[in-house]
Design a protein around this motif. Structure first.
Motif, PDB file in Angstrom:
ATOM      1  N   ARG A 223      24.810 -34.907   8.439  1.00  0.00           N
ATOM      2  CA  ARG A 223      23.801 -34.209   7.647  1.00  0.00           C
ATOM      3  C   ARG A 223      22.600 -35.118   7.346  1.00  0.00           C
ATOM      4  O   ARG A 223      21.463 -34.652   7.288  1.00  0.00           O
ATOM      5  CB  ARG A 223      24.420 -33.710   6.339  1.00  0.00           C
ATOM      6  N   HIS A 224      22.849 -36.413   7.151  1.00  0.00           N
ATOM      7  CA  HIS A 224      21.768 -37.352   6.839  1.00  0.00           C
ATOM      8  C   HIS A 224      21.942 -38.615   7.674  1.00  0.00           C
ATOM      9  O   HIS A 224      23.074 -39.039   7.942  1.00  0.00           O
ATOM     10  CB  HIS A 224      21.784 -37.754   5.352  1.00  0.00           C
ATOM     11  N   ARG A 225      20.832 -39.245   8.042  1.00  0.00           N
ATOM     12  CA  ARG A 225      20.858 -40.554   8.710  1.00  0.00           C
ATOM     13  C   ARG A 225      20.023 -41.528   7.882  1.00  0.00           C
ATOM     14  O   ARG A 225      18.796 -41.417   7.834  1.00  0.00           O
ATOM     15  CB  ARG A 225      20.334 -40.462  10.144  1.00  0.00           C
ATOM     16  N   ILE A 226      20.707 -42.453   7.222  1.00  0.00           N
ATOM     17  CA  ILE A 226      20.068 -43.405   6.307  1.00  0.00           C
ATOM     18  C   ILE A 226      20.649 -44.784   6.578  1.00  0.00           C
ATOM     19  O   ILE A 226      21.869 -44.938   6.633  1.00  0.00           O
ATOM     20  CB  ILE A 226      20.318 -43.015   4.836  1.00  0.00           C
ATOM     21  N   ASN A 227      19.799 -45.765   6.730  1.00  0.00           N
ATOM     22  CA  ASN A 227      20.277 -47.131   6.998  1.00  0.00           C
ATOM     23  C   ASN A 227      20.448 -47.982   5.750  1.00  0.00           C
ATOM     24  O   ASN A 227      21.151 -48.981   5.795  1.00  0.00           O
ATOM     25  CB  ASN A 227      19.326 -47.849   7.967  1.00  0.00           C
ATOM     26  N   ASP A 228      19.825 -47.617   4.652  1.00  0.00           N
ATOM     27  CA  ASP A 228      19.928 -48.393   3.423  1.00  0.00           C
ATOM     28  C   ASP A 228      21.207 -47.994   2.688  1.00  0.00           C
ATOM     29  O   ASP A 228      21.395 -46.823   2.330  1.00  0.00           O
ATOM     30  CB  ASP A 228      18.714 -48.144   2.534  1.00  0.00           C
TER      31      ASP A 228
END
Length: 302
Positions: A223-228
Motif C-alpha cells: 500500500r505504501h513505499r517509504i524508505n524512512d
C-alpha cells in the motif's frame, strides 16, 4: 603510462561512463578523455571501444585496469608504510552511509573518535541508494556503509574490499493494537494476506516481502513505499498496515505504539558492510575509523 591514467581506466570499468568518472574524480569529461587518449598511445591494442553512446573497456582494457588497481594499491602501501613510521592517524576520512546506518552509527562514531588522543577528521554524507549502486560510491568516498541481503550476490571483488559490520535481521512491525501483536514470532503464512508499508524496490524490506510472496505463492499487497523507518513506524502505528524494521539500526524510531516480531521461514538477514577501495584501507586514518565503526556497532547490538 601514469598512475592517474590507470586510475581513470579503472574507474571507467567500474562506473561505466566517462561522465560518471568525471563526476567521481571531480574533473571534466574532456580531461578524462584526454587522459584515456594519452594512455592509449602507449599501447597498440585498443583499451576502450564504443558501445552505443558509451565508452567501455575492451578485454585488454579490463586486464590493464586490474593490473593498474594493483599498482595503485602498491603505491598506497608505500604511503601507508610511511604513515606507520610517522605514527600519523590524522587526516580527513570521507564516509557515506545509507539513512538508517547514518542515524544509528554517525553520532556514535563522532563520539568514539573524539575520545581518542589522535583521531582523523571524518566528513559524513548520507547516500541512500539501491544495493547495486553501493560499489560505485567507493570512487567518491574513503568508506561506504552498504547493505545487502544475506542470500544476494557478494560485492564485486578486485576493485573494492568489504568488511562486514553486522548480520542484521529485519523484524515485522505491527501496531500494538493489532491481533498479531500478542504473538512471539510470525511465519510467512501469517502475514501474506495483510496490506504493507515497505521500502522502494531494490532495498532490503522489499526483498524480504518478495520472499514472503514467493514462499506463500500469494501476491502481497503493497500500500505504501517509504524508505524512512521513522515514517514507516508512524504508519504502522496507525493500525492499517504491517511494516518491516531492521533490528539494530532502527532503534531510534518511536516504538510506543508498535510491536516488533521476528519472522521465521524466510531469510530476513541483511549484511551491513563497509566498502572501500584497497588503497584507501592502507591509510592508517581510515583503519582507525573502521575500528571505531566496529566498536560502535558492537555496542549497538547489546
Amino acid at each position: 603510462m601514469e598512475l592517474h591514467q590507470l586510475q581513470i581506466l579503472r574507474e571507467l570499468g567500474a562506473l561505466g561512463s566517462v561522465a560518471a568518472v568525471a563526476d567521481a574524480l571531480a574533473v571534466t569529461p574532456s580531461a578524462v578523455s584526454q587522459h584515456l587518449s594519452a594512455l592509449q598511445r602507449g599501447f597498440r591494442t585498443p583499451l576502450t571501444r564504443k558501445e552505443g553512446r558509451r565508452l567501455v573497456l575492451t578485454a585488454a582494457g579490463e586486464t590493464l585496469a586490474r593490473a593498474g588497481s594493483d599498482a595503485i594499491d602498491a603505491m598506497a602501501a608505500a604511503r601507508s608504510a610511511l604513515d606507520e613510521f610517522e605514527g600519523d592517524a590524522s587526516g580527513v576520512v570521507t564516509i557515506s552511509g545509507f539513512h538508517s546506518a547514518g542515524q544509528a552509527l554517525f553520532g556514535g562514531l563522532v563520539r568514539e573518535l573524539s575520545g581518542l588522543e589522535a583521531a582523523p577528521t571524518v566528513q559524513l554524507t548520507d547516500e541512500d541508494v539501491a544495493q547495486s549502486e553501493f560499489p560505485a560510491l567507493t570512487a567518491r568516498y574513503d568508506l561506504v556503509l552498504a547493505h545487502r541481503m544475506e542470500h544476494s550476490e557478494p560485492w564485486p571483488q578486485g576493485v573494492i574490499r568489504s568488511l562486514t559490520l553486522v548480520r542484521e535481521p529485519l523484524d515485522v512491525a505491527v501496531a500494538a493494537s493489532h491481533p498479531l501483536a500478542a504473538r512471539t514470532s510470525l511465519r510467512p503464512s501469517d502475514i501474506a494476506d495483510s496490506p504493507w508499508v515497505t521500502s522502494r524496490i531494490g532495498y532490503s524490506p522489499d526483498d524480504v516481502l518478495r520472499a514472503v510472496s514467493a514462499v506463500t505463492g500469494r501476491a502481497v499487497e503493497v500500500r505504501h513505499r517509504i524508505n524512512d523507518y521513522g515514517a514507516v513506524s508512524a504508519v504502522v502505528a496507525a493500525g492499517e498496515v504491517l511494516g518491516m524494521l531492521p533490528r539494530y539500526t532502527s532503534r531510534s524510531v518511536d516504538e510506543s505504539d508498535i510491536v516488533r516480531l521476528p519472522l521465521r521461514g524466510v531469510s530476513t538477514h541483511r549484511m551491513i558492510d563497509v566498502l572501500a577501495r584497497p588503497e584507501n584501507l592502507r591509510r592508517r586514518a581510515v583503519r582507525v575509523v573502521v575500528d571505531a565503526l566496529e566498536r560502535v556497532m558492537t555496542r549497538l547490538k547489546e
